[in-house]
Enzyme design. Structure first.
Site, PDB file in Angstrom:
ATOM      1  N   ASP A 132      -0.387  35.059 -26.932  1.00  8.09           N
ATOM      2  CA  ASP A 132       0.393  34.718 -25.748  1.00  8.09           C
ATOM      3  C   ASP A 132      -0.562  34.628 -24.570  1.00  8.09           C
ATOM      4  O   ASP A 132      -1.451  35.485 -24.419  1.00  8.09           O
ATOM      5  CB  ASP A 132       1.478  35.771 -25.472  1.00  8.09           C
ATOM      6  CG  ASP A 132       2.568  35.238 -24.553  1.00  8.09           C
ATOM      7  OD1 ASP A 132       3.674  34.976 -25.049  1.00  8.09           O
ATOM      8  OD2 ASP A 132       2.300  35.070 -23.350  1.00  8.09           O
ATOM      9  N   ASP A 188       7.781  29.591 -29.250  1.00  8.18           N
ATOM     10  CA  ASP A 188       8.962  30.050 -28.498  1.00  8.18           C
ATOM     11  C   ASP A 188       8.631  29.770 -27.036  1.00  8.18           C
ATOM     12  O   ASP A 188       8.077  30.609 -26.334  1.00  8.18           O
ATOM     13  CB  ASP A 188       9.200  31.538 -28.755  1.00  8.18           C
ATOM     14  CG  ASP A 188      10.436  32.059 -28.045  1.00  8.18           C
ATOM     15  OD1 ASP A 188      11.183  31.239 -27.474  1.00  8.18           O
ATOM     16  OD2 ASP A 188      10.644  33.284 -28.040  1.00  8.18           O
ATOM     17  N   CYS A 243      15.199  29.127 -25.559  1.00  8.19           N
ATOM     18  CA  CYS A 243      16.497  29.791 -25.365  1.00  8.19           C
ATOM     19  C   CYS A 243      17.189  29.118 -24.182  1.00  8.19           C
ATOM     20  O   CYS A 243      17.671  29.768 -23.262  1.00  8.19           O
ATOM     21  CB  CYS A 243      16.343  31.295 -25.155  1.00  8.19           C
ATOM     22  SG  CYS A 243      15.239  31.782 -23.818  1.00  8.19           S
TER      23      CYS A 243
END
EC number: 2.1.1.176
Length: 431
Positions: free
Chosen positions: A263, A307, A360
């Protein structure tokens, strides 16, 4: 505390959120720290009032002809919690710490017989400027989907198949009301409780400490399942964050093969180390952006899982204050971030390998339009049908309602009972 004092506290916290533009969780924590006399039940009730008021702010403000904290808090108690005017009036009269008594206009607007024509965006509790995006995503179901995003979210758990099976976890959590999730074969759900209801603290359970399960929304679980990470593969979780999907991918791989967790924000990555140890995931190599690069992985990955950073419109049930902080400028910034991430992450996919793009979010600008943009910019990639993977891996489950022409899927609270999640898949052409 009596309900009158709780109502006053909720109004105080909402005022703090609005006037100082603070996240709801931070404002609630600070209120609790400065009011030590409030017990855990009081803090739960105040938090529930605050979050439900934020979830339904537009519709309640339209009903009350005011979006002030007092108006939406009183309406939450009387209407959303279905306490009614009489109980609300008693709460205001019988507690010296309560807000002022109801005015005649407030009473009239809280009456069951009160009739008000609301705009579609207000009925859906969606910011007015964002309404065209919702219509583009959902057409005639836009109000229904907005309303579903304004409800309370359940607690979803993923069975960690490296250490336990679902029946074992369900037995240990039987006192919490845990049941089998609707879609995920590894999922467990504890339904949201209304009004003053308090959700169980599952992180305090023995099974959690032993690594038998993880907190993870069912849509997130399904995204990891649909990625089809297999034993022996080389997999990169490019936006690993705290590691929830990393752990799900490791379980799918049964600890065989190599999984890299990366990340760009090392602070988001920090919690992953403790979670890996608890889960018994042994095939994960964490790549700290401050001390390592991914250069050695270029063109080597069977699967790159993204993601992506997004607006979070799909998780408004859990973070309702973010709904009202979102702006067109911040949406544009997320779109730019996503394109940057897609381009960078694609370098690590080997010929014949695949890349899974997840958000999301429910907004087309972050989902279907990004897929179209990426395919236009990268001729060596083609789209793979996610719905085909769904039918293969989840053959007994109903198909998602929202499926694009290319086969990408969108999961939503109203249609699948999950958070809002978009899943797309790409494959890099073999030489």
């Amino acid at each position: 505390m009596k309900d009158g004092g709780r109502l006053a506290a909720a109004i105080e916290v909402l005022t703090e959120i609005e006037s100082r533009h603070r996240p709801a969780q931070v404002a609630l924590k600070d209120w609790g720290n400065s009011h030590r006399f409030a017990g855990s039940g009081d803090r739960t009730a105040i938090g529930n009032l605050v979050f439900d008021a934020l979830r339904n702010r537009a519709s309640l403000a339209a009903r009350m002809a005011s979006d002030l904290p007092r108006a939406i808090t009183l309406a939450t108690y009387a209407i959303t919690w279905q306490k009614g005017i009489e109980a609300l009036s008693d709460a205001l009269v019988q507690d010296r710490h309560a807000p002022e008594e109801l005015t005649e206009e407030e009473i009239a607007r809280l009456e069951d017989s009160f009739d008000l024509e609301m705009s579609a965006s207000d009925r859906a509790d969606v910011p007015e400027w964002l309404w065209p995006e919702f219509v583009a995503a959902f057409n005639d179901s836009a109000v229904e989907e907005g309303r579903a995003l304004a409800t309370r979210a359940p607690v979803d758990l993923r069975t960690n198949t490296l250490k336990a099976d679902r029946e074992k976890v369900l037995k240990r959590l039987s006192h919490t009301g845990a049941v089998v999730a609707g879609i995920s074969p590894e999922g467990i759900r504890i339904e949201a409780k209304p009004g003053l209801g308090r959700m169980p603290h599952v992180q305090a359970e023995e099974g959690y400490r032993k690594g038998w399960f993880e907190l993870q929304d069912e849509a997130s679980q399904l995204a990891a399942i649909l990625a089809q990470a297999s034993q022996g593969e080389q997999v990169l979780d490019y936006c690993a964050g705290g590691g929830g999907k990393t752990l799900a991918l490791a379980a799918s791989m049964q600890n065989r093969g190599q999984l890299y967790a990366y990340d760009a924000d090392r602070l988001r990555l920090a919690p992953i180390h403790e979670r890996l140890q608890r889960a018994g995931a042994r095939n994960i190599q964490v790549r700290d952006p401050a001390s390592t690069t991914l250069a050695d992985l270029e063109g080597q990955m069977d699967l790159v899982f993204i993601d992506a950073p997004c607006t979070g419109t799909g998780v408004w049930r859990r973070r309702p204050d973010s709904k009202w902080r979102l702006t067109d400028k911040s949406l544009a910034a997320r779109v730019e971030d996503q394109q940057h991430v897609l381009q960078n992450a694609s370098r690590y996919v080997k010929p014949g390998g695949r890349m899974v793009y997840v958000t999301c979010s429910v907004l087309p600008r972050e989902n279907q339009e990004q897929v179209k943009w990426f395919l236009g910019e990268n001729r060596d990639f083609e789209s793979r049908s996610v719905i085909d993977s769904w039918n293969k891996l989840l053959p007994s489950r109903p198909q998602p309602k929202y499926v694009s022409e290319r086969g990408e899927i969108l999961l939503t609270p109203a249609s699948t009972g999950t958070d809002g999640f978009f899943v797309a898949m790409f494959e890099r052409a073999a030489p």
